[in-house]
Write an enzyme that holds these catalytic residues in place. Structure first.
Site, PDB file in Angstrom:
ATOM      1  N   GLU A  69      44.068 -37.501  38.251  1.00 31.54           N
ATOM      2  CA  GLU A  69      42.863 -36.479  38.528  1.00 31.54           C
ATOM      3  C   GLU A  69      43.315 -35.262  37.706  1.00 31.54           C
ATOM      4  O   GLU A  69      42.445 -34.262  37.802  1.00 31.54           O
ATOM      5  CB  GLU A  69      43.034 -36.249  39.888  1.00 31.54           C
ATOM      6  CG  GLU A  69      42.440 -37.353  40.652  1.00 31.54           C
ATOM      7  CD  GLU A  69      42.019 -37.165  42.032  1.00 31.54           C
ATOM      8  OE1 GLU A  69      42.450 -36.172  42.655  1.00 31.54           O
ATOM      9  OE2 GLU A  69      41.428 -37.787  42.637  1.00 31.54           O
ATOM     10  N   ASN A  70      44.121 -35.159  36.699  1.00 33.61           N
ATOM     11  CA  ASN A  70      44.294 -34.051  35.914  1.00 33.61           C
ATOM     12  C   ASN A  70      43.047 -33.794  35.007  1.00 33.61           C
ATOM     13  O   ASN A  70      42.824 -32.337  34.680  1.00 33.61           O
ATOM     14  CB  ASN A  70      45.715 -33.803  35.351  1.00 33.61           C
ATOM     15  CG  ASN A  70      46.690 -33.855  36.280  1.00 33.61           C
ATOM     16  OD1 ASN A  70      46.405 -33.379  37.561  1.00 33.61           O
ATOM     17  ND2 ASN A  70      47.817 -34.120  36.025  1.00 33.61           N
TER      18      ASN A  70
END
Length: 815
Positions: free
Chosen positions: A427-428
């Protein structure tokens, strides 16, 4: 005189896990190695169980304290040239001393460490003291943060500044229990001349043959520099040798007519013993390495098409709809997880027809026995590199630690046939675009250089046989939004956070790597974790064991869209379980019906690391939630489902198997009272790994305005329901049914609870743990039409009673 003739040759590995002591402020406690300070303190009665009640808060001090492990080494009783002290895992910031001298410092839980102690570990004389001093992970992370500057991350904890299991600092399903300790094995390695330092098997398939290219690195003693060594590879009945003078060599073996390794449900999982032996120039064996390998091909098809760009797993040339689960650490104290526990949990996944397990990036690279079990069960492993939901600095000292960690773990795990994908982060990339990072970071590094530069280079250098993907989610390019459902990999969390699960029907993503819906754990799990507490959704213990932001609010809003909110806790507990099942089923049935456009679903999540309200299918006490049984239905090779297409119900026969499915589907238009208002048969022929569809005939379309009509589709023991209105608008009859017992027939399948329906029974559930804490039922949510009967088998129930069984039954419409 040739001293080689009097020196032992083969490396000796001597475990050193006994006799350790844990010290803090002058107090000494017995220490278990592998282990951690929390488990040692628990064993000594110094702290309460942090999983019970709100005890987690009372042990916060443990993670903010420095600790020391001590042991002694007996006299060095070996004639080998060299002795190394080897730690397979230290958690995390440690200083190691031998004989009172510091020999090294560590800063990474995810690496192993080897220290040459030959000169400090003399033969004869007194025992040699060994000390491992751990600095609090908070203090160690703060020191790095001070050195390189803070970053604004999603979870404002220390995780980005220390290479430690991120979820130890808390997550939306996990406690904050920051531990320290020697969490993997310790040994003494005695060796002479040379040893195998790193062995990398590149396993490929060429035609009908399997190819194993062994790339190895050796470490030599000073006196063995330039000496000719030989490496021999044995695999699949083949033996090949190669000699070399340097510190690296490549030896290749070709195995004719190999049997291919297949994912669960697609074929067998043959594994071949592969052994590498390092020989001295006179033929004496110096060191051995052995693993099991499997032969298969794997690629990810991300080619563009009219709908965007796909993300389809192709194994041995077969395109697959992935039926997956996300895996978090099985215990917040990973040293407690045994091989048997791995096997139990992963077997539950395989029994639910799961074929892929994603090891999520906020946890750990699991021990080798985890991947061994996946190899055996045919569970493909999607392995995240360990970056999750945070901005990770790219400056030193972190960058070199991360590169060393990545190289070590890629090499360690690459023998496993089950490992099919390396993924850069969780999710970065999405967070940078959508969570306001770009503005707040103002040019500071945040990890992009790892995901799009360092990590793909490490994979290409170390193990070019496997695909790499930069992130989950990730569209494949900054040309598209990172979480664009039309491109690559998607996470679907707006549904849980702000919308209704029916919104899954609004999109056809190419591949969903995270989605899910919460429900509390089993009743018996709650009773153990919250002893003496009056259970309410908002009771102190329930709220403490609900870590998601506004988690209870989301549960209640999700219920309110479909059911009246009950005042009774037992009813609330049941309905939240139903809603979890309905949510996941809505997504999976919709996506599977759109195969091959949609090519995978990986539900969040399989397991829990403690007793908690979460998205898991198996709760923190290893009890199966209704979701697990539903996954077994949803992920079966054959799935019957009714989906709306342009507003009209269409029946789909989804066939993931390698054989055609000729489905004779009986369609019935039913009333809530049990009357058959219309009946027809439809034949659907779904070829191997295809979907066959047919519109529901006009005469069988339920009248939505009536609030009491629905459609039933049955074929080959499978059933699908289409109810055109939400439960709040449907006129469920007051459920009427009989309950009887059928004794254990001697097969070990348990006592049979026989339920006979006199009315429609929708989402009937027998909660076996209410019969006995250890009881397990063989079925989850069921729907029975009037006159139908079902037998639910219960194992672990020693005092069967029909009245007790009836009290443990829940069904929609029940007063």
């Amino acid at each position: 005189m040739n001293t080689d003739n009097h020196r032992p040759r083969s490396r000796e590995a001597v475990p050193h896990t006994e006799g350790w002591t844990l010290r803090h402020e002058g107090e000494a406690l017995p220490a278990q190695v592998p282990g951690c300070v929390h488990t040692d303190l628990l064993a000594a009665g110094r702290i309460p169980d942090p999983f019970i009640g709100r005890n987690e808060l009372d042990v916060d001090w443990v993670g903010r304290t420095d600790w020391e492990y001590e042991t002694t080494l007996g006299a060095r009783d070996t004639a080998h040239e060299r002795t190394d002290l080897v730690f397979e895992g230290l958690d995390t910031a440690a200083e190691i001393s031998v004989g009172g001298e510091v020999i090294g410092r560590t800063a990474n839980m995810h690496r192993g460490y080897r220290f040459d102690i030959t000169g400090r570990y003399a033969a004869g004389g007194a025992a040699t003291p060994v000390s491992v001093r751990f600095t609090s992970a908070y203090a160690a992370a703060d020191a790095v943060r001070e050195q390189i500057g803070a970053r604004r991350e999603a979870y404002p904890e220390a995780a980005p500044f220390i290479r430690k299991m991120a979820c130890a600092f808390g997550w939306d399903w996990g406690p904050i229990l920051v531990t320290a300790g020697i969490w993997k094995d310790v040994r003494l390695d005695h060796w002479s001349t040379a040893r195998l330092d790193r062995v990398r098997p590149l396993v490929t398939v060429e035609g009908s043959a399997g190819r194993v290219e062994i790339r190895l690195d050796v470490e030599r003693t000073d006196r063995a520099a330039g000496r000719t060594l030989t490496a021999t590879v044995r695999v699949g009945g083949q033996e090949v040798s190669g000699s070399f003078d340097g510190d690296a060599a490549t030896v290749t073996a070709v195995v004719p007519d190999v049997d291919l390794w297949w994912p669960n449900g697609h074929g067998a999982q043959p594994l071949y013993d592969c052994e590498v032996t390092l020989h001295d120039e006179d033929g004496a064996a110096l060191d051995r390495w052995s693993r099991r390998v499997g032969f298969r091909t794997v690629e990810i098809d991300t080619s563009a098409d009219a709908h965007g760009s796909g993300f389809t797993f192709v194994v041995n040339g077969e395109r697959l709809f992935v039926r997956g689960v996300n895996w978090i650490p099985e215990d917040i104290f990973p040293s407690r997880v045994t091989t048997e526990r791995y096997r139990e949990r992963l077997s539950q996944a395989a029994e639910a027809h799961v074929d892929l397990v994603r090891v999520w990036g906020g946890g750990i690279y699991e021990r080798d026995d985890f991947y061994d079990v996946c190899d055996e069960l045919g569970l493909m492993v999607w392995q995240d590199f360990l970056f999750a939901c945070a901005a990770y600095p790219e400056e030193q000292p972190l960058r070199s630690e991360i590169e060393a960690e990545a190289r070590e773990n890629v090499a360690r795990l690459m023998p496993h046939a089950s490992l099919v994908l390396w993924n850069g982060n969780n999710e970065n990339l999405w967070a940078f675009r959508d969570w306001g990072w770009e503005e707040r970071l103002a040019g500071d590094s945040w990890g992009e250089g790892y995901y799009l530069g360092l990590l793909p280079r490490v994979v290409a250098d170390t193990d070019p046989t496997r695909p790499y993907w930069a992130g989950s989610p990730w569209s494949g390019s900054w040309d598209h939004h990172p979480n664009d459902p039309a491109h690559g990999v998607t996470h679907s969390w707006d549904v849980w956070n702000v919308a209704d699960y029916t919104d899954y029907l609004d999109e056809v993503p190419r591949f969903v790597a995270e989605f899910g819906w919460q429900a509390p754990p089993a009743h018996a799990t709650l009773r153990r974790a919250l002893p003496g507490e009056e259970l309410r959704p908002d009771s102190p213990g329930m709220l403490h064991h609900q870590k998601a932001s506004d988690g209870n609010g989301k549960l209640e809003r999700g219920l309110a869209r479909h059911f009246e909110i009950p005042e009774d806790f037992d009813r609330w507990h049941y309905l939240t379980q139903v809603n979890q099942v309905r949510a996941v089923a809505t997504g999976v049935e919709h996506w599977r019906s759109h195969w091959p456009l949609s090519a995978g679903a990986v539900v969040w999540q399989l397991n829990d690391c403690w007793p908690v309200t979460s998205w898991a299918a198996v709760d923190g006490d290893a009890r199966l939630k209704p979701l697990w049984y539903e996954l077994r239905r949803l992920y079966a090779d054959r799935l019957l489902t009714v989906q709306l297409r342009e507003g009209r119900p269409v029946v789909h026969a989804v066939n993931q198997s390698a054989r055609p499915w000729h489905a004779e589907v009986e369609l019935r238009r039913m009333s809530a009272a049990g009357d058959v208002l219309g009946r027809e048969r439809v034949t659907l022929v779904a070829e191997a790994r295809t979907v066959a569809s047919a519109p529901v005939p006009d005469a069988l379309l339920p009248d939505a305005a009536s609030g009491e009509e629905y459609l039933v589709a049955d074929a080959d023991g499978l059933r699908a329901l289409h109810v055109p209105v939400r439960d709040l608008a449907f006129r469920y009859p007051v459920p009427e049914y009989e309950v009887a017992l059928a004794p254990d027939d001697g097969t070990g399948e348990g006592v049979g609870v026989v339920i006979t329906a006199h009315t429609l029974l929708r989402d009937l559930l027998l909660q076996a743990d209410r019969l006995a804490p250890a009881a397990v039922a063989d079925q989850g949510l069921l729907t029975l039409l009037p006159g139908e009967s079902v037998t639910v088998r219960v194992r672990g129930w020693e005092s069967p009673d029909a009245a007790v069984a009836r009290a443990a039954l829940f069904v929609l419409g029940q007063p």
